[in-house]
Motif scaffolding. Structure first.
Motif, PDB file in Angstrom:
ATOM      1  N   TRP A 106      -1.589  14.630  -7.120  1.00 10.55           N
ATOM      2  CA  TRP A 106      -0.570  13.755  -7.703  1.00 10.55           C
ATOM      3  C   TRP A 106      -0.404  14.201  -9.146  1.00 10.55           C
ATOM      4  O   TRP A 106      -1.380  14.406  -9.853  1.00 10.55           O
ATOM      5  CB  TRP A 106      -1.034  12.297  -7.711  1.00 10.55           C
ATOM      6  CG  TRP A 106      -1.044  11.649  -6.379  1.00 10.55           C
ATOM      7  CD1 TRP A 106      -2.108  11.495  -5.539  1.00 10.55           C
ATOM      8  CD2 TRP A 106       0.064  11.020  -5.716  1.00 10.55           C
ATOM      9  NE1 TRP A 106      -1.731  10.828  -4.413  1.00 10.55           N
ATOM     10  CE2 TRP A 106      -0.407  10.523  -4.495  1.00 10.55           C
ATOM     11  CE3 TRP A 106       1.398  10.839  -6.048  1.00 10.55           C
ATOM     12  CZ2 TRP A 106       0.415   9.849  -3.607  1.00 10.55           C
ATOM     13  CZ3 TRP A 106       2.226  10.179  -5.159  1.00 10.55           C
ATOM     14  CH2 TRP A 106       1.730   9.688  -3.948  1.00 10.55           C
ATOM     15  N   ALA A 150       0.838  -1.202   0.000  1.00 14.71           N
ATOM     16  CA  ALA A 150       0.000   0.000   0.000  1.00 14.71           C
ATOM     17  C   ALA A 150       0.873   1.252   0.000  1.00 14.71           C
ATOM     18  O   ALA A 150       1.896   1.311   0.681  1.00 14.71           O
ATOM     19  CB  ALA A 150      -0.904   0.005   1.226  1.00 14.71           C
ATOM     20  N   ARG A 151       0.450   2.234  -0.769  1.00 12.05           N
ATOM     21  CA  ARG A 151       1.164   3.504  -0.848  1.00 12.05           C
ATOM     22  C   ARG A 151       0.671   4.400   0.282  1.00 12.05           C
ATOM     23  O   ARG A 151      -0.519   4.488   0.529  1.00 12.05           O
ATOM     24  CB  ARG A 151       0.875   4.150  -2.189  1.00 12.05           C
ATOM     25  CG  ARG A 151       1.604   5.449  -2.391  1.00 12.05           C
ATOM     26  CD  ARG A 151       1.205   6.103  -3.681  1.00 12.05           C
ATOM     27  NE  ARG A 151       1.757   5.383  -4.795  1.00 12.05           N
ATOM     28  CZ  ARG A 151       1.725   5.832  -6.038  1.00 12.05           C
ATOM     29  NH1 ARG A 151       1.154   6.967  -6.311  1.00 12.05           N
ATOM     30  NH2 ARG A 151       2.229   5.135  -7.020  1.00 12.05           N
ATOM     31  N   SER A 152       1.599   5.072   0.974  1.00 15.97           N
ATOM     32  CA  SER A 152       1.186   5.981   2.041  1.00 15.97           C
ATOM     33  C   SER A 152       0.572   7.235   1.424  1.00 15.97           C
ATOM     34  O   SER A 152       0.756   7.516   0.247  1.00 15.97           O
ATOM     35  CB  SER A 152       2.373   6.350   2.933  1.00 15.97           C
ATOM     36  OG  SER A 152       3.361   7.027   2.192  1.00 15.97           O
ATOM     37  N   ALA A 153      -0.153   7.977   2.224  1.00 12.83           N
ATOM     38  CA  ALA A 153      -0.789   9.202   1.749  1.00 12.83           C
ATOM     39  C   ALA A 153       0.268  10.183   1.250  1.00 12.83           C
ATOM     40  O   ALA A 153       1.394  10.215   1.755  1.00 12.83           O
ATOM     41  CB  ALA A 153      -1.599   9.826   2.874  1.00 12.83           C
ATOM     42  N   SER A 195      -7.177  16.660   1.230  1.00 10.95           N
ATOM     43  CA  SER A 195      -6.135  16.764   2.248  1.00 10.95           C
ATOM     44  C   SER A 195      -6.769  16.749   3.632  1.00 10.95           C
ATOM     45  O   SER A 195      -7.789  17.401   3.845  1.00 10.95           O
ATOM     46  CB  SER A 195      -5.349  18.063   2.085  1.00 10.95           C
ATOM     47  OG  SER A 195      -4.717  18.099   0.835  1.00 10.95           O
ATOM     48  N   TRP A 249       0.754  13.354   1.615  1.00 11.54           N
ATOM     49  CA  TRP A 249       1.303  14.296   2.598  1.00 11.54           C
ATOM     50  C   TRP A 249       2.180  13.604   3.632  1.00 11.54           C
ATOM     51  O   TRP A 249       2.853  14.258   4.396  1.00 11.54           O
ATOM     52  CB  TRP A 249       0.185  15.076   3.294  1.00 11.54           C
ATOM     53  CG  TRP A 249      -0.936  14.193   3.717  1.00 11.54           C
ATOM     54  CD1 TRP A 249      -1.044  13.492   4.881  1.00 11.54           C
ATOM     55  CD2 TRP A 249      -2.084  13.865   2.950  1.00 11.54           C
ATOM     56  NE1 TRP A 249      -2.189  12.754   4.884  1.00 11.54           N
ATOM     57  CE2 TRP A 249      -2.854  12.964   3.713  1.00 11.54           C
ATOM     58  CE3 TRP A 249      -2.545  14.240   1.701  1.00 11.54           C
ATOM     59  CZ2 TRP A 249      -4.052  12.438   3.256  1.00 11.54           C
ATOM     60  CZ3 TRP A 249      -3.735  13.721   1.266  1.00 11.54           C
ATOM     61  CH2 TRP A 249      -4.469  12.840   2.032  1.00 11.54           C
ATOM     62  N   GLU A 250       2.192  12.266   3.651  1.00 19.67           N
ATOM     63  CA  GLU A 250       3.048  11.526   4.575  1.00 19.67           C
ATOM     64  C   GLU A 250       4.364  11.103   3.927  1.00 19.67           C
ATOM     65  O   GLU A 250       5.254  10.605   4.600  1.00 19.67           O
ATOM     66  CB  GLU A 250       2.315  10.290   5.096  1.00 19.67           C
ATOM     67  CG  GLU A 250       1.126  10.633   5.967  1.00 19.67           C
ATOM     68  CD  GLU A 250       0.303   9.413   6.350  1.00 19.67           C
ATOM     69  OE1 GLU A 250       0.459   8.346   5.717  1.00 19.67           O
ATOM     70  OE2 GLU A 250      -0.499   9.540   7.289  1.00 19.67           O
ATOM     71  N   GLN A 251       4.501  11.313   2.631  1.00 19.52           N
ATOM     72  CA  GLN A 251       5.711  10.903   1.920  1.00 19.52           C
ATOM     73  C   GLN A 251       6.755  12.005   1.993  1.00 19.52           C
ATOM     74  O   GLN A 251       6.428  13.192   2.008  1.00 19.52           O
ATOM     75  CB  GLN A 251       5.378  10.575   0.471  1.00 19.52           C
ATOM     76  CG  GLN A 251       4.491   9.364   0.348  1.00 19.52           C
ATOM     77  CD  GLN A 251       4.328   8.932  -1.089  1.00 19.52           C
ATOM     78  OE1 GLN A 251       5.081   9.327  -1.959  1.00 19.52           O
ATOM     79  NE2 GLN A 251       3.321   8.109  -1.333  1.00 19.52           N
TER      80      GLN A 251
END
Length: 129
Positions: free
Chosen positions: A122, A2-5, A73, A7-9
């Motif tokens: 994105w 799973a890809r993190s959100a 967001s 804004w968390e990257q």
């Protein structure tokens, strides 16, 4: 996996403002390829209106071939966003407690919602035919 959100990257660049370095084009960060492209878009108020609307509605990115996917967001992101100084009808700044601080959605001439502080998106570069 799973890809993190978004804004968390972590960001992929060294520091905020690094793109303003005078020698950026000669010495870009490792893995980056700088590019400058200039195109005359015309002149006059109608051209200015068109260009400013394109900048504020992801139009520049879309017309460059990128796919733009906006995402909601969370308040942890938007609470830290810039909030413009509220003005009354005469253009006088209002105290924050007198202003409605909810983010007002502003639309362009074609009905497209304009980008606002805290918006998240994105940008996808299509690969292949």
């Amino acid at each position: 996996m799973a890809r993190s959100a978004l804004w968390e990257q972590p960001v992929s660049y060294a520091a905020v403002g690094a793109t303003q370095a005078a020698d950026l084009m000669q010495y870009p960060p490792a893995g980056f390829h700088p590019m400058i492209k200039r195109v005359r878009i015309g002149h006059g108020p109608l051209r200015w209106s068109f260009a400013s609307q394109a900048v504020l509605s992801w139009g520049v990115q879309r017309r460059s071939g990128l796919r733009v996917v906006t995402t909601e967001s969370p308040s942890e992101v938007t609470d830290q966003s810039y909030v413009p100084v509220p003005l009354d009808t005469a253009g006088i700044p209002l105290p924050r407690e007198e202003a409605d601080l909810e983010h007002e959605v502003i639309y362009g001439a074609d009905g497209t919602a304009l980008i606002a502080p805290g918006d998240t998106a994105w940008l996808h570069i299509p690969v292949g035919p």
